[in-house]
Structures are given as C-alpha cells and as structure tokens.
Design a protein around this motif. Structure first.
Motif, PDB file in Angstrom:
ATOM      1  N   PRO A  14       0.803  -1.222   0.000  1.00 62.22           N
ATOM      2  CA  PRO A  14       0.000   0.000   0.000  1.00 62.22           C
ATOM      3  C   PRO A  14       0.839   1.277   0.000  1.00 62.22           C
ATOM      4  N   GLY A  15       2.134   1.170   0.293  1.00 60.29           N
ATOM      5  CA  GLY A  15       3.015   2.325   0.248  1.00 60.29           C
ATOM      6  C   GLY A  15       2.865   3.264   1.433  1.00 60.29           C
ATOM      7  N   ILE A  16       2.429   2.761   2.569  1.00 58.22           N
ATOM      8  CA  ILE A  16       2.250   3.601   3.750  1.00 58.22           C
ATOM      9  C   ILE A  16       3.452   3.410   4.673  1.00 58.22           C
ATOM     10  N   ASN A  17       4.048   4.510   5.072  1.00 53.96           N
ATOM     11  CA  ASN A  17       5.208   4.480   5.967  1.00 53.96           C
ATOM     12  C   ASN A  17       4.976   5.447   7.122  1.00 53.96           C
ATOM     13  N   PRO A  18       5.551   5.167   8.291  1.00 55.35           N
ATOM     14  CA  PRO A  18       5.433   6.117   9.403  1.00 55.35           C
ATOM     15  C   PRO A  18       6.128   7.436   9.051  1.00 55.35           C
ATOM     16  N   ASN A  19       5.545   8.542   9.506  1.00 56.65           N
ATOM     17  CA  ASN A  19       6.186   9.836   9.305  1.00 56.65           C
ATOM     18  C   ASN A  19       6.012  10.686  10.556  1.00 56.65           C
ATOM     19  N   PHE A  94      10.615  -4.648  17.510  1.00 59.74           N
ATOM     20  CA  PHE A  94       9.444  -5.284  16.924  1.00 59.74           C
ATOM     21  C   PHE A  94       8.917  -4.523  15.718  1.00 59.74           C
ATOM     22  N   SER A  95       9.121  -3.214  15.673  1.00 64.24           N
ATOM     23  CA  SER A  95       8.752  -2.448  14.483  1.00 64.24           C
ATOM     24  C   SER A  95       9.611  -2.877  13.298  1.00 64.24           C
TER      25      SER A  95
END
Length: 102
Positions: A14-19, A94-95
């Motif tokens: 989905p191309g979602i990354n933390p920011n 864990f991330s």
C-alpha cells in the motif's frame, strides 16, 4: 480466479510508511510519553526501596511471608524498570521485525 485476486491484493504494497509530520501535536505527545517514562522509573525506584525495606524487616523478624513479599517486590520493580528503560528499544525491535514481513 478469486484466489488469484485475493493473493494479488494481499501481496500489494500500500506504500504507507510512518512519518513525523502526519499529525499535529506529535512533539507534545512525545514529551508526554517521555514524562510518563520518567514517572514510571521514579515509581520503580520507590517500589524497589520499599520492597528492600520490607525484605530486610521480614528477614530480621523471622517473618518468611514478609520476606517473600519483599523479594517479589524487588523482582517486580526491577522488571518494571527494565521494561520501561528498554521501551524504545523493544518497540524499535518489533517495528523492525514487522517492517521485514513481506
């Protein structure tokens, strides 16, 4: 046909990354969590001191139940300090594991 569609949907990134700029107030939230970490460590130190006192009084008075409670308190306070102190490293570990799942 349906299984191929499901498999292709599960395999799609989905191309979602933390920011760090996604939500307003993130810096305030980080400060609050940091303060909670400090409070937790202070509580662990207090619990450790109280538990050691209970352990010593129980041992000196021959009260084995009190001695056991003091020992348990020492272990719980130490374990709490270990988990609170290592919270960032545990979550990062864990991330990283979760990010490696494909």
């Amino acid at each position: 046909m349906v299984t191929q569609l499901v498999l292709s949907a599960l395999g799609a990134d989905p191309g979602i990354n933390p920011n760090n700029s996604g939500l307003p107030g993130l810096s305030v939230l980080k400060q609050i969590v940091g303060a909670l970490l400090t409070w937790g460590l202070v509580a662990c130190v207090a619990a450790l001191v109280v538990s050691v006192i209970i352990w010593a009084i129980g041992h000196h008075g021959g009260n084995y139940s009190q001695t056991t409670s003091g020992k348990t308190g020492v272990l719980v306070a130490s374990g709490g300090a270990l988990l609170i102190g290592g919270a960032n490293a545990i979550v990062a570990f864990f991330s990283g594991l979760g990010a490696g799942i494909h």
